[in-house]
Write an enzyme that holds these catalytic residues in place. Structure first.
Site, PDB file in Angstrom:
ATOM      1  NE  ARG A 169      -2.069   0.847   3.770  1.00  0.00           N
ATOM      2  CZ  ARG A 169      -1.392   1.196   4.859  1.00  0.00           C
ATOM      3  NH1 ARG A 169      -1.176   2.699   4.499  1.00  0.00           N
ATOM      4  NH2 ARG A 169      -1.002   0.689   5.650  1.00  0.00           N
ATOM      5  CG  HIS A 212      -6.379   2.057   6.874  1.00  0.00           C
ATOM      6  ND1 HIS A 212      -6.032   0.334   5.926  1.00  0.00           N
ATOM      7  CD2 HIS A 212      -7.505   2.206   7.323  1.00  0.00           C
ATOM      8  CE1 HIS A 212      -7.515   0.224   6.506  1.00  0.00           C
ATOM      9  NE2 HIS A 212      -7.775   0.378   6.989  1.00  0.00           N
ATOM     10  CE1 TYR A 239       1.311   2.687   8.800  1.00  0.00           C
ATOM     11  CE2 TYR A 239       0.575   4.633   9.918  1.00  0.00           C
ATOM     12  CZ  TYR A 239       0.093   3.328   9.019  1.00  0.00           C
ATOM     13  OH  TYR A 239      -1.035   3.673   7.709  1.00  0.00           O
TER      14      TYR A 239
END
Length: 396
Positions: A288, A292, A301
């Site tokens: 990805r 998200h 992160y």
């Protein structure tokens, strides 16, 4: 926005966030930099070179240059639509958007492997699969704007409505597959889910039922390596496709950025299902490249090094290199596609801006069959809250 610029589009953080200076721990993993994975089915390298495979070549050897250009077109237009939707959300036109950036090959390859009579159960990110099944992109945008509950007839395209509850659609798919098997149909079912959903109990139950009843279902896991901020290694000690062994059916890991490999592997799995050989778990190992959803800030992160390594494996650029090297596409084709891409972007933008605002009070409907005092109280409180804005605008 050009095709090339969308291919290189970088994820954007949340409004006002400066994750690089917050001190939040970010993960930089080495998986993207490792050498060739012997467990990974790959037919096109990141450099666009064709790799021979004794088992899977038969499913793509007959593909024509026109069909290859069609796969490229599908990925480019899907990415353009996705980029437009992200922009529309940032401008307040959509409530939320779940981008598929980086996962185009997994979705287009698998989606084009299905037959018209197969049935598809998506999650909420399968915009490329929806494209393959003939669902108008504006219907997806209407759902994320809150003006419809999907906007398409699932039986018209054999494409179920998007499912937000993580992993639950795999049970629906398994039950549907058991049903068509009892009816004697030779069609198959494919259920999409992500690496995060693979840890849900519903997915484990669906594996059990599918195996025991030999259901004609393909479980297609898009392992984009991040369940929001949770990396895959926090969920499993083995590659996800190996989980199928414990249930008694085959699993295969495919390069999820290789549209030809995804097409071939999914074709084989669907043929197995249709011929009565039961379920297959396909793990499309992809990445990805964006957030998200538009409410997420991936810079909190994960590090830039990991993302950049995967951008070098971009599925669209990979197929373009192959098309150019094989003389299957010229500059005229790419120029025409660029114009078509821009036209699609304009169409979806105009369609969204022409949509009505969602009904703010619809959330209180159909909660209880006979009404409920608490819901009535909450509706009244919300009405007062909405009215307060009118008072401010009126100068009171």
């Amino acid at each position: 926005m050009s095709v090339e610029s969308t291919a290189a589009r970088k994820p954007r953080g949340g409004a006002g966030s400066k994750a690089g200076t917050t001190g939040a721990k970010r993960t930089t993993r080495t998986s993207a930099k490792k050498g060739t994975d012997p467990e990974l089915v790959q037919l096109l390298t990141p450099e666009g070179e064709r790799v021979k495979n004794a088992e899977y070549d038969q499913y793509v050897d007959g593909i024509t240059p026109e069909e290859l250009r069609g796969l490229y077109r599908d990925m480019v237009l899907t990415r353009r639509f996705d980029a437009e939707a992200t922009s529309l959300q940032r401008q307040g036109e959509l409530g939320l958007w779940a981008s598929l950036l980086g996962q185009e090959a997994a979705q287009i390859g698998s989606g084009r492997a299905t037959r018209e009579d197969d049935y598809v159960f998506p999650t909420y990110r399968e915009h490329g699969v929806a494209w393959c099944r003939g669902v108008d992109p504006t219907n997806l945008l209407g759902m994320f704007r809150g003006v419809n509950n999907g906007g398409w007839d699932p039986n018209g395209n054999n494409f179920h409505l998007y499912t937000i509850v993580i992993g639950s659609q795999t049970l629906h798919a398994t039950g549907y597959a058991m049903g068509i098997a009892k009816d004697g149909a030779d069609s198959a079912v494919i259920a999409y889910f992500g690496d995060g959903a693979s840890s849900q109990g519903d997915v484990a139950e669906s594996f059990t039922f599918a195996a025991v009843y030999n259901a004609p279902v393909v479980f297609f896991c898009q392992n984009n390596q991040w369940a929001i901020s949770e990396p895959t290694e926090k969920q499993t000690r083995v590659p996800l496709y190996q989980r199928a062994q414990g249930y008694g059916f085959p699993g295969v890991r495919v390069d999820g950025n290789d549209v030809l490999a995804c097409l071939a592997v999914t074709k084989q799995a669907l043929e197995r299902a249709r011929s009565g050989e039961g379920p297959t778990l396909v793990e499309a190992f992809t990445y990805r490249m964006g957030a998200h959803t538009t409410s997420d800030d991936p810079t909190r992160y994960r590090g830039d090094e990991e993302r950049q390594a995967w951008e070098a494996k971009d599925p669209i650029l990979r197929l373009r290199r192959y098309l150019e090297a094989a003389n299957h596409a010229d500059e005229g084709f790419f120029a025409e596609l660029e114009a078509e891409s821009e036209a699609l972007g304009r169409r979806v933008r105009e369609a969204v801006r022409a949509m009505p605002d969602p009904d703010h009070f619809a959330i209180f409907e159909n909660v209880y069959a006979d009404g409920h005092a608490l819901v009535d109280e909450e509706r009244a409180q919300f009405a007062a809250y909405q009215a307060s804005f009118a008072d401010v605008e009126g100068g009171h």
